[in-house]
Design a protein around this motif. Sequence first.
Motif, mmCIF file in Angstrom:
data_model
loop_
_atom_site.group_PDB
_atom_site.id
_atom_site.type_symbol
_atom_site.label_atom_id
_atom_site.label_comp_id
_atom_site.label_asym_id
_atom_site.label_seq_id
_atom_site.Cartn_x
_atom_site.Cartn_y
_atom_site.Cartn_z
ATOM 1 N N LEU A 1 -23.666 -32.301 -10.948
ATOM 2 C CA LEU A 1 -23.178 -32.424 -12.319
ATOM 3 C C LEU A 1 -23.307 -33.857 -12.826
ATOM 4 C CD1 LEU A 1 -21.751 -31.132 -14.750
ATOM 5 C CD2 LEU A 1 -19.564 -31.660 -13.643
ATOM 6 N N LEU A 2 -22.946 -34.830 -11.999
ATOM 7 C CA LEU A 2 -23.065 -36.229 -12.407
ATOM 8 C C LEU A 2 -24.526 -36.618 -12.616
ATOM 9 C CD1 LEU A 2 -20.405 -37.860 -10.039
ATOM 10 C CD2 LEU A 2 -20.169 -37.328 -12.467
ATOM 11 N N ARG A 3 -25.420 -36.121 -11.747
ATOM 12 C CA ARG A 3 -26.841 -36.429 -11.890
ATOM 13 C C ARG A 3 -27.395 -35.811 -13.173
ATOM 14 N NH1 ARG A 3 -28.477 -34.112 -7.588
ATOM 15 N NH2 ARG A 3 -27.918 -35.860 -6.232
ATOM 16 N N SER A 4 -26.964 -34.605 -13.490
ATOM 17 C CA SER A 4 -27.435 -33.950 -14.710
ATOM 18 C C SER A 4 -26.900 -34.647 -15.953
ATOM 19 C CB SER A 4 -27.009 -32.481 -14.707
ATOM 20 O OG SER A 4 -27.526 -31.796 -13.578
ATOM 21 N N ALA A 5 -25.649 -35.150 -15.885
ATOM 22 C CA ALA A 5 -25.098 -35.862 -17.039
ATOM 23 C C ALA A 5 -25.783 -37.209 -17.242
ATOM 24 C CB ALA A 5 -23.589 -36.058 -16.844
ATOM 25 N N ALA A 6 -26.153 -37.870 -16.141
ATOM 26 C CA ALA A 6 -26.807 -39.169 -16.266
ATOM 27 C C ALA A 6 -28.264 -39.033 -16.673
ATOM 28 C CB ALA A 6 -26.704 -39.936 -14.943
ATOM 29 N N ARG A 7 -28.944 -37.970 -16.192
ATOM 30 C CA ARG A 7 -30.356 -37.772 -16.512
ATOM 31 C C ARG A 7 -30.569 -36.334 -16.977
ATOM 32 N NH1 ARG A 7 -30.551 -40.800 -11.676
ATOM 33 N NH2 ARG A 7 -30.894 -38.910 -10.442
ATOM 34 N N PRO A 8 -30.129 -36.018 -18.184
ATOM 35 C CA PRO A 8 -30.241 -34.625 -18.658
ATOM 36 C C PRO A 8 -31.675 -34.152 -18.793
ATOM 37 C CG PRO A 8 -29.566 -36.082 -20.444
ATOM 38 C CD PRO A 8 -29.499 -36.888 -19.201
ATOM 39 N N GLU A 9 -32.622 -35.069 -18.931
ATOM 40 C CA GLU A 9 -34.017 -34.642 -19.078
ATOM 41 C C GLU A 9 -34.574 -34.055 -17.784
ATOM 42 O OE1 GLU A 9 -33.901 -38.805 -17.601
ATOM 43 O OE2 GLU A 9 -32.933 -37.683 -19.236
ATOM 44 N N ILE B 1 -32.979 -31.821 -15.881
ATOM 45 C CA ILE B 1 -32.397 -30.508 -15.600
ATOM 46 C C ILE B 1 -33.508 -29.458 -15.668
ATOM 47 C CG2 ILE B 1 -30.725 -28.778 -16.344
ATOM 48 C CD1 ILE B 1 -29.037 -30.960 -17.511
ATOM 49 N N LEU C 1 -25.782 -25.146 -10.904
ATOM 50 C CA LEU C 1 -24.542 -25.535 -11.569
ATOM 51 C C LEU C 1 -23.758 -24.316 -12.052
ATOM 52 C CD1 LEU C 1 -25.542 -28.667 -13.681
ATOM 53 C CD2 LEU C 1 -23.869 -28.561 -11.828
#
Length: 597
Positions: free
Chosen positions: A491-499, A501, A509
């Motif tokens: 979740l933290l990785r997706s929030a920091a680098r949404p591109e 996903i 998730l």
Amino acid sequence: MPDVTRPLLVRRPRPASPEPRWDEAARRVLEHREGLLRVLGGPGTGKTTVLVESVRRRIRAGADPERLLVLVGSRRAGGDLRERITARLTERSGHGGAEAGFGTVREPLVRTVHSYAFGLLRLHASRVGDPPPRLLAGPEQDAVVRELLAGELAGDVPGSGWPERLRPALGVPGFATELRELLLRAAERGLGPYELAEMGARHDMPEWVAAGRFFLGYEQVTLLRGAAGSEAPQATSAALDAAELVAAALDVLAADPELLAAERLRIRHLLADDAQDLDPQQMQLVRLLGETAETFVLAGDPDQAVLGFRGADPSALRDADPGGTRTVVLTIDHRAAPRLREATTRLANRLPGAGPARRRTGPPAVEPETGAGLPGDGDADRAVGDADRAVGDADPGAGPGPAAADQGAGALAVQVFASAAQEAGWVADRLRRAHLTDGVPWSEMAVLVRSTTRSLPVLRRALLAAGVPMAVPGDDLPLSRQPAVLPLLLLLRSAARPEQIDADAAVALLSSPLGAADPLRLRRLRRGLLRLHAAGAGSDPGLAAARGAVEGSAVDGGAVGSGAVDRGAVGSSAVEGGAAPGGAQAGQAEAGEGQVG
């Protein structure tokens, strides 16, 4: 006041289990009273069970538990063995009481080799007045290696000597992991920085020469960090990793003869289980203590050595008794069904070496009046017949469960798949069949994988889609792969680098404890996204990505469910997802391959 009787939380003594029928080889182990004895035996021949009984008989005969030590290779094996020994010692005897002579002990009866080595270092530090040593955790080692590599990449460390073809890899996390593994394996083999560099120069390996120079800086940095963390400014607290523990313990015993004499006087009975997984330094420590003990038992099987990537050397166990006069070979297999035993024996015969433990036969007939037989390594209370239950048969197209003629001999299947996703789907299907059709409890099923890091993500998705519960031992997974940590990091990785996903990350998730979405909710979400897309919202890239993610999850669920017992309820999801029944497995492979690599 009324007399109120409060219940006492007292553990009841275990009832005595029937005495197993020991064969001649097992009786020789139990009656061993002097010097070295090597115990060889294939899987299921009862090596660990004989060791447990040997410990119980020695304590029952009056041996001081403080003078008895059992060494194992891992914490889990130590915990299991400790429970089994304690259970046998606390069983109610025929006179109505527990076994005598076993009470509270100051030293653990069962320890790993690394735990014993760390205890020696703490004892030596207290004798000479030094601060106790500090054990470096794996993440801390990785951080030190990455920091030093970053400094070399930036040019802050002159003369590092890395070949030019490797310099672009210095900043890659995988290179740091491989370098740390090299340093650990070198330390386990007794190679220091200078020895590693010398070996690299001798064999024309500039990578090893550079790694030797890096090893020297790594040692200096860890020593400085230990000094900085020490409470006494005039002393240095040694910071050691797991690979350095045994080497440091051997150095301490060589420098402190009084400590070595005291340990040899204390340990009069030494038993080592799974000795084939010991590396040369660990075997040296074990032999240093066992050569003066009253009884010294080495149990294992060189053919079962699977920790060679960690420095294990089965040749030490193979050469422990050159003449073979102090060797006992256990040949009766009490665990595997006949068909499985025959297959594993054919594979083992292709391995190099003599392999005396490869000779395995079935257990003798169990007498009806006693019903007692020698249990195997895994479970002392499991009957031999329980091992004959098979989950699948050799023909994947046949009906669920083994054929009637195979009920007593067991069944063995060999399957080859085009991808890891197809393999995971087939495994989930077989487990579900066994539970729903054959009535096999989930607790009696197990899936063995070569690497949890690579195989677990796709296998977890397949089992979740099939409704198969899953439990993974905690110490089999690194911290970043723990079920409670992995969704949070994702979740933290997706929030920091949404591109970044993609379909796999979105499904992971949604199906994690954070998303709490089961396959039914994923299918409902997909239908809702399809309706939005039909209404003209297909130009939204975010909606298109979400739709693609949920479509992939629908195919996964259909691929596993289409082969399950409940075909009408579960298999229809593949049709709803737009996948033909024949193409469900291919769709699952496309959706799952991204997580396996």
